[in-house]
Design an enzyme around this catalytic site. Structure first.
Site, PDB file in Angstrom:
ATOM      1  N   CYS A 112      41.436  36.431  44.472  1.00 37.56           N
ATOM      2  CA  CYS A 112      41.022  36.693  45.860  1.00 37.56           C
ATOM      3  C   CYS A 112      42.069  36.249  46.879  1.00 37.56           C
ATOM      4  O   CYS A 112      42.007  36.649  48.043  1.00 37.56           O
ATOM      5  CB  CYS A 112      39.696  36.007  46.161  1.00 37.56           C
ATOM      6  SG  CYS A 112      38.397  36.454  45.020  1.00 37.56           S
ATOM      7  N   HIS A 168      38.626  34.894  53.688  1.00 35.06           N
ATOM      8  CA  HIS A 168      38.194  35.685  52.537  1.00 35.06           C
ATOM      9  C   HIS A 168      36.681  35.851  52.607  1.00 35.06           C
ATOM     10  O   HIS A 168      35.950  34.889  52.874  1.00 35.06           O
ATOM     11  CB  HIS A 168      38.591  34.953  51.245  1.00 35.06           C
ATOM     12  CG  HIS A 168      37.994  35.555  50.023  1.00 35.06           C
ATOM     13  ND1 HIS A 168      38.028  36.911  49.770  1.00 35.06           N
ATOM     14  CD2 HIS A 168      37.337  34.990  48.972  1.00 35.06           C
ATOM     15  CE1 HIS A 168      37.418  37.148  48.621  1.00 35.06           C
ATOM     16  NE2 HIS A 168      36.994  36.009  48.125  1.00 35.06           N
ATOM     17  N   ASN A 192      32.094  40.840  48.206  1.00 39.60           N
ATOM     18  CA  ASN A 192      33.380  40.191  47.929  1.00 39.60           C
ATOM     19  C   ASN A 192      34.318  41.206  47.258  1.00 39.60           C
ATOM     20  O   ASN A 192      34.112  41.564  46.095  1.00 39.60           O
ATOM     21  CB  ASN A 192      33.133  38.982  47.015  1.00 39.60           C
ATOM     22  CG  ASN A 192      34.415  38.245  46.640  1.00 39.60           C
ATOM     23  OD1 ASN A 192      35.517  38.709  46.921  1.00 39.60           O
ATOM     24  ND2 ASN A 192      34.255  37.106  45.993  1.00 39.60           N
TER      25      ASN A 192
HETATM   26  C1  LIG Z   1      26.452  32.678  43.450  1.00 36.22           C
HETATM   27  C2  LIG Z   1      25.648  31.909  44.485  1.00 36.22           C
HETATM   28  C3  LIG Z   1      25.206  32.844  45.596  1.00 36.22           C
HETATM   29  C4  LIG Z   1      24.411  31.366  43.799  1.00 36.22           C
HETATM   30  O1  LIG Z   1      23.666  30.596  44.720  1.00 36.22           O
HETATM   31  P1  LIG Z   1      23.109  29.162  44.282  1.00 36.22           P
HETATM   32  O2  LIG Z   1      22.318  28.659  45.410  1.00 36.22           O
HETATM   33  O3  LIG Z   1      24.294  28.349  43.833  1.00 36.22           O
HETATM   34  O4  LIG Z   1      22.161  29.567  43.109  1.00 36.22           O
HETATM   35  P2  LIG Z   1      22.179  29.083  41.573  1.00 36.22           P
HETATM   36  O5  LIG Z   1      23.324  29.718  40.850  1.00 36.22           O
HETATM   37  O6  LIG Z   1      22.068  27.599  41.533  1.00 36.22           O
HETATM   38  O7  LIG Z   1      20.848  29.740  41.086  1.00 36.22           O
HETATM   39  C5  LIG Z   1      19.613  29.392  41.685  1.00 36.22           C
HETATM   40  C6  LIG Z   1      18.544  30.234  41.074  1.00 36.22           C
HETATM   41  O8  LIG Z   1      18.696  31.600  41.530  1.00 36.22           O
HETATM   42  C7  LIG Z   1      18.703  32.480  40.408  1.00 36.22           C
HETATM   43  N1  LIG Z   1      19.532  33.624  40.724  1.00 36.22           N
HETATM   44  C8  LIG Z   1      20.847  33.794  40.486  1.00 36.22           C
HETATM   45  N2  LIG Z   1      21.227  35.005  40.925  1.00 36.22           N
HETATM   46  C9  LIG Z   1      20.144  35.589  41.453  1.00 36.22           C
HETATM   47  C10 LIG Z   1      19.917  36.828  42.052  1.00 36.22           C
HETATM   48  N3  LIG Z   1      20.889  37.749  42.233  1.00 36.22           N
HETATM   49  N4  LIG Z   1      18.671  37.116  42.501  1.00 36.22           N
HETATM   50  C11 LIG Z   1      17.669  36.243  42.346  1.00 36.22           C
HETATM   51  N5  LIG Z   1      17.830  35.033  41.766  1.00 36.22           N
HETATM   52  C12 LIG Z   1      19.062  34.726  41.324  1.00 36.22           C
HETATM   53  C13 LIG Z   1      19.245  31.647  39.275  1.00 36.22           C
HETATM   54  O9  LIG Z   1      18.821  32.194  38.050  1.00 36.22           O
HETATM   55  C14 LIG Z   1      18.616  30.315  39.555  1.00 36.22           C
HETATM   56  O10 LIG Z   1      17.292  30.350  39.083  1.00 36.22           O
HETATM   57  P3  LIG Z   1      16.625  29.036  38.369  1.00 36.22           P
HETATM   58  O11 LIG Z   1      16.674  27.956  39.444  1.00 36.22           O
HETATM   59  O12 LIG Z   1      15.282  29.511  38.019  1.00 36.22           O
HETATM   60  O13 LIG Z   1      17.538  28.728  37.233  1.00 36.22           O
HETATM   61  C15 LIG Z   1      26.473  30.741  45.082  1.00 36.22           C
HETATM   62  O14 LIG Z   1      26.642  29.734  44.120  1.00 36.22           O
HETATM   63  C16 LIG Z   1      27.798  31.188  45.561  1.00 36.22           C
HETATM   64  O15 LIG Z   1      27.900  31.947  46.503  1.00 36.22           O
HETATM   65  N6  LIG Z   1      28.859  30.698  44.948  1.00 36.22           N
HETATM   66  C17 LIG Z   1      30.212  31.111  45.283  1.00 36.22           C
HETATM   67  C18 LIG Z   1      30.482  32.418  44.616  1.00 36.22           C
HETATM   68  C19 LIG Z   1      31.700  33.063  45.144  1.00 36.22           C
HETATM   69  O16 LIG Z   1      31.810  33.288  46.314  1.00 36.22           O
HETATM   70  N7  LIG Z   1      32.620  33.408  44.242  1.00 36.22           N
HETATM   71  C20 LIG Z   1      33.812  34.060  44.539  1.00 36.22           C
HETATM   72  C21 LIG Z   1      34.765  33.124  45.178  1.00 36.22           C
HETATM   73  S1  LIG Z   1      36.279  33.871  45.370  1.00 36.22           S
END
Ligand SMILES: CC(C)(COP(=O)(O)OP(=O)(O)OC[C@H]1O[C@@H](n2cnc3c(N)ncnc32)[C@H](O)[C@@H]1OP(=O)(O)O)[C@@H](O)C(=O)NCCC(=O)NCCS
Length: 329
Positions: free
Chosen positions: A115, A256, A286
């Site tokens: 990215c 980004h 993204n």
């Molecule tokens: C990916 C992201 C949105 C997830 O949000 P989060 O608050 O960290 O959520 P978690 O991964 O802890 O998951 C929380 C719950 O949501 C669920 N979940 C994950 N994706 C889901 C979706 N698309 N829809 C519904 N529920 C979802 C998980 O299964 C988890 O359920 P559980 O508590 O029953 O196990 C967040 O971590 C994020 O934005 N991270 C950065 C990612 C990024 O930008 N990457 C590229 C960088 S260049």
């Protein structure tokens, strides 16, 4: 080494025709909701390249940037292309783009910085312009992430989108304008937190790989989130310091576009109010290496960046890689 005074003479973008809205995930069997995605990420839709190749998108963005800069393909000395999703693994995506454009004089290479590809690409181009005496470079960020995303994994497939953005870098005699400072870093010890485990030379494609779907992007979202905020905030400070600027001097920040919460936290650390931050993650998701140049092109087109504007670009990606760049237009 002395900075060669390189300015961004034109930008462009190449966006696929097909929109994929949050509400459409249900139709492919993904257990998610528009509400969950918008609340956690700010993303409402993304573009998916159904018929376009990565090269098509890159060429569209590049032609648009060249037209605005008044540059012909034959005038390009250099093409630097950032991508994590090239059309093919060999040769580089940059030479495929070179062929599509008919830029026969150019040296062409890819940068693998995920990215952060556009910022790394600009740093590489600026450096090569300084050492090789190049006058005109094309820097492109392009992704067809839909091809390397696991569309059965709800924790990643809702995040990514396809597209391309490009900029023409030109040597300038005007010392007050152009790239004021750059800062790039990486930390390979964190590589497993966001990667494609298989498909490379260590674990080439085979039946086992396809069965465990390890050719697709895997990510530890929580860890990535933490590092993204920390690293992008640090990069903003470093690039501002190097240009002898503060957050108050910045007319527009272009971060980004991964997640609106990451963007808000980064802007807060950099002391830049959200009304001076460009956000389009709601429309594109993204798009990795393409996100910064797509946003840059839109910001110029909509008048958010004008003659004299001081702009801070900042990115973070798999690697981890991160970096920032201060530019005066
Ligand atoms: C990916 C992201 C949105 C997830 O949000 P989060 O608050 O960290 O959520 P978690 O991964 O802890 O998951 C929380 C719950 O949501 C669920 N979940 C994950 N994706 C889901 C979706 N698309 N829809 C519904 N529920 C979802 C998980 O299964 C988890 O359920 P559980 O508590 O029953 O196990 C967040 O971590 C994020 O934005 N991270 C950065 C990612 C990024 O930008 N990457 C590229 C960088 S260049």
């Amino acid at each position: 080494m002395k900075r060669p005074f390189v300015h961004l003479a034109g930008t462009g973008r190449g966006i696929p025709a097909t929109v994929f809205k949050n509400s459409e995930f249900a139709s492919i069997g993904i257990d998610t909701t528009d509400e969950w995605i918008v609340e956690r990420t700010g993303i409402k839709q993304r573009y998916v390249a159904r018929t376009e190749t990565a090269t098509d998108l890159a060429a569209k963005a590049a032609r648009c940037a060249m037209e605005k800069a008044g540059v012909q393909p034959g005038e390009l000395d250099l093409i630097v292309l950032g991508t994590a999703s090239p059309d093919r693994l060999l040769p580089s995506a940059a030479v495929d783009l070179q062929a599509a454009l008919g830029a026969g004089r150019a040296a062409a290479l890819d940068v693998g910085a995920a990215c952060s590809g556009f910022i790394y690409g600009s740093v590489v181009a600026e450096g090569m312009m300084a050492t090789a005496g190049y006058e005109t470079a094309l820097v492109v960020g392009v992704e067809k992430l839909s091809a390397i995303t696991d569309w059965t994994d709800r924790s990643t497939c809702v995040l990514f989108g396809d597209g391309a953005g490009a900029a023409i870098l030109k040597r300038s005699r005007q010392h007050q304008k152009g790239i004021l400072s750059t800062y790039v870093r990486s930390d390979g010890t964190l590589g497993d937190l966001l990667c494609r485990p298989s498909g490379g030379a260590k674990r080439p494609f085979n039946a086992d790989v396809l069965a465990d779907r390890s050719q697709f992007i895997r990510m530890n979202g929580r860890e990535v989130f933490k590092h993204a905020v920390r690293s992008m905030s640090d990069a903003c400070g470093r690039a501002l310091d190097a240009a002898k600027l503060t957050g108050a001097d910045i007319d527009l920040m272009i971060p980004h576009q991964a997640n609106v919460r990451i963007i808000e936290a980064t802007a807060k650390h950099a002391n830049i109010p959200m009304d001076k931050v460009y956000v389009n993650v709601d429309r594109y998701g993204n798009t990795s290496a393409a996100s910064v140049p797509i946003a840059l092109d839109e910001a110029i087109e909509t008048g958010r960046i004008r003659d004299g504007s001081t702009v801070l670009l900042v990115a973070f990606g798999a690697g981890f890689t991160w970096g920032a760049m201060a530019v005066r237009f």
